[in-house]
Design an enzyme around this catalytic site. Structure first.
Site, PDB file in Angstrom:
ATOM      1  N   HIS A 177      -1.995 -40.990  24.782  1.00 12.49           N
ATOM      2  CA  HIS A 177      -2.182 -40.801  26.226  1.00 12.49           C
ATOM      3  C   HIS A 177      -3.193 -41.838  26.745  1.00 12.49           C
ATOM      4  O   HIS A 177      -4.030 -42.332  25.980  1.00 12.49           O
ATOM      5  CB  HIS A 177      -2.691 -39.371  26.462  1.00 12.49           C
ATOM      6  CG  HIS A 177      -2.905 -39.001  27.891  1.00 12.49           C
ATOM      7  ND1 HIS A 177      -4.099 -39.241  28.538  1.00 12.49           N
ATOM      8  CD2 HIS A 177      -2.097 -38.400  28.792  1.00 12.49           C
ATOM      9  CE1 HIS A 177      -4.010 -38.802  29.782  1.00 12.49           C
ATOM     10  NE2 HIS A 177      -2.804 -38.300  29.966  1.00 12.49           N
ATOM     11  N   ARG A 179      -5.936 -41.578  28.204  1.00 13.82           N
ATOM     12  CA  ARG A 179      -7.334 -41.246  27.965  1.00 13.82           C
ATOM     13  C   ARG A 179      -7.750 -41.489  26.517  1.00 13.82           C
ATOM     14  O   ARG A 179      -8.946 -41.440  26.200  1.00 13.82           O
ATOM     15  CB  ARG A 179      -7.589 -39.766  28.304  1.00 13.82           C
ATOM     16  CG  ARG A 179      -7.756 -39.441  29.776  1.00 13.82           C
ATOM     17  CD  ARG A 179      -9.123 -39.844  30.328  1.00 13.82           C
ATOM     18  NE  ARG A 179     -10.221 -39.238  29.599  1.00 13.82           N
ATOM     19  CZ  ARG A 179     -10.706 -38.014  29.813  1.00 13.82           C
ATOM     20  NH1 ARG A 179     -10.170 -37.248  30.752  1.00 13.82           N
ATOM     21  NH2 ARG A 179     -11.711 -37.560  29.111  1.00 13.82           N
ATOM     22  N   LYS A 180      -6.796 -41.771  25.647  1.00 15.74           N
ATOM     23  CA  LYS A 180      -7.105 -41.949  24.236  1.00 15.74           C
ATOM     24  C   LYS A 180      -7.494 -43.395  23.949  1.00 15.74           C
ATOM     25  O   LYS A 180      -7.265 -44.307  24.748  1.00 15.74           O
ATOM     26  CB  LYS A 180      -5.912 -41.532  23.382  1.00 15.74           C
ATOM     27  CG  LYS A 180      -5.435 -40.101  23.642  1.00 15.74           C
ATOM     28  CD  LYS A 180      -6.564 -39.087  23.491  1.00 15.74           C
ATOM     29  CE  LYS A 180      -6.070 -37.648  23.551  1.00 15.74           C
ATOM     30  NZ  LYS A 180      -5.719 -37.208  24.919  1.00 15.74           N
ATOM     31  N   VAL A 181      -8.085 -43.623  22.769  1.00 17.50           N
ATOM     32  CA  VAL A 181      -8.571 -44.963  22.414  1.00 17.50           C
ATOM     33  C   VAL A 181      -7.413 -45.940  22.285  1.00 17.50           C
ATOM     34  O   VAL A 181      -7.458 -47.058  22.785  1.00 17.50           O
ATOM     35  CB  VAL A 181      -9.390 -44.908  21.107  1.00 17.50           C
ATOM     36  CG1 VAL A 181      -9.913 -46.293  20.750  1.00 17.50           C
ATOM     37  CG2 VAL A 181     -10.553 -43.923  21.253  1.00 17.50           C
TER      38      VAL A 181
END
Length: 378
Positions: A177, A179-181
């Site tokens: 997603h 928002r993930k790294v």
């Protein structure tokens, strides 16, 4: 406005997506296969199966683990609601356990108390990228004959006792997603070293088909597929996979950059008595997918007041990790459930901006804003 997060996507990533679009193969195909192979090698797992999102990864993992109606799966309530939702998708009951107040990860002691004859699995979340104590939970599962599934949605690139998350257990689920790294826009991955799981997961993500589209397309003779069981449309596109390959090549560097920012926060806030900071124990390596501050009882302001004042200063923040049992969708199922540690941790924590490309000026603004807000008049 300083955002809470911003995906780090380069011109090279965009070019890879563009080239894939023009290649003529834009759904699950050669780029997905290459991404899977590279991700498995990165984590140290034997296999990786790409899917449309981490929720799909959790759903399919529960299916291949044999979890179904009437079973119980222990998990934290303090996690994004997808953790619990996936358990309900297979007809099982999420049994919510407490978390450790310092790490936000499952409390081993509390989980032990909640094991019953109907317990079939433990869904272990690596919250905000901080690894959980995998060894202890594996030992507990072995003792009681339970399956351990890791919800590593936030933990791509994190490590536990010298090994990347993804290589410790037989079913480990990741999210890509924004928002993930590591982000592919959306998407997910399951790692495993068990061939039986690997082969079935590949079928389940594509409606239970016995052979993939790519195999049929490349065959020199007629190949007809059979739909061997009820499956799902959980495919990842080659466009996403092309971006993921480039993201994976930069992952360790991106984590190093995130850890620098987290280190700045740690140093700046360590002397503020009313704040509890993230704690990374020996042998635990976080990718700092998010940086959360917990407020002590002596904090001069409420969490929401602090968040509003940050917003007034042009700085985005987010509330602490939600508790599923207090959400409307779960209220009727757990009307009397009270998890004081989880509820306090959720209500008294906030997440600060942290992303690759965050300037020193932006980092400084966040630090000074927190200091000014907490040093203001009572």
């Amino acid at each position: 406005m300083i955002p809470i997060a911003r995906p780090y996507v380069t011109q090279e990533d965009a070019q890879a997506a563009y080239d894939t679009i023009l290649s003529g193969w834009i759904t699950q195909g050669p780029k997905v296969e290459a991404f899977e192979e590279k991700f498995a090698a990165y984590t140290g797992a034997k296999y990786a199966v790409a899917v449309s999102c981490c929720t799909a990864a959790l759903h399919l993992s529960l299916i291949v683990a044999g979890i179904g109606p009437g079973d119980e799966v222990i998990c934290p309530s303090m996690s994004y609601i997808a953790t619990a939702n996936a358990i309900r998708y297979v007809g099982a009951l999420p049994v919510f356990a407490e978390v450790d107040a310092a790490s936000f990860n499952l409390s081993l002691m509390d989980v032990q108390k909640r094991i019953t004859a109907r317990t079939k699995a433990i869904l272990l979340v690596h919250q905000l990228g901080m690894p959980a104590d995998i060894d202890s939970f594996q030992a507990l599962c072995a003792k009681h004959g339970l399956v351990l599934i890791e919800d590593a949605a936030c933990a791509a690139g994190s490590a536990y006792k010298g090994k990347k998350i993804g290589s410790h257990s037989q079913l480990v689920c990741f999210s890509f997603h924004p928002r993930k790294v590591l982000s592919t826009g959306d998407g997910g991955m399951i790692t495993t070293s068990q061939e039986e799981y690997y082969l079935r997961l590949k079928r389940l993500r594509q409606h239970g088909m016995s052979v993939s589209d790519r195999v049929r397309h490349q065959a020199s003779h007629l190949v007809f597929e059979d739909h061997t069981e009820l499956g799902y449309n959980y495919r990842l596109t080659d466009i996403q996979a092309a971006i993921g390959i480039g993201q994976l090549e930069k992952l360790d560097w991106m984590i190093a950059e995130r850890r620098k920012i987290a280190s700045c926060y740690q140093e700046a806030f360590q002397e503020i008595a009313c704040l509890q900071l993230p704690r990374e124990e020996a042998g635990y390596y976080s990718n700092y997918q998010s940086y959360a501050l917990s407020l002590g009882a002596d904090c001069p302001l409420s969490r929401n007041d602090i968040m509003q004042q940050l917003l007034d200063k042009g700085i985005a923040s987010r509330r602490g990790v939600m508790t599923a049992h207090r959400e409307t969708a779960y209220g009727d199922y757990y009307p009397d459930l009270h998890l004081p540690i989880s509820e306090k941790a959720s209500d008294q924590s906030l997440i600060l901006p942290l992303f690759v490309g965050m300037s020193n000026e932006e980092i400084g603004q966040v630090i000074e804003a927190i200091k000014q807000i907490l040093s203001g008049p009572l």
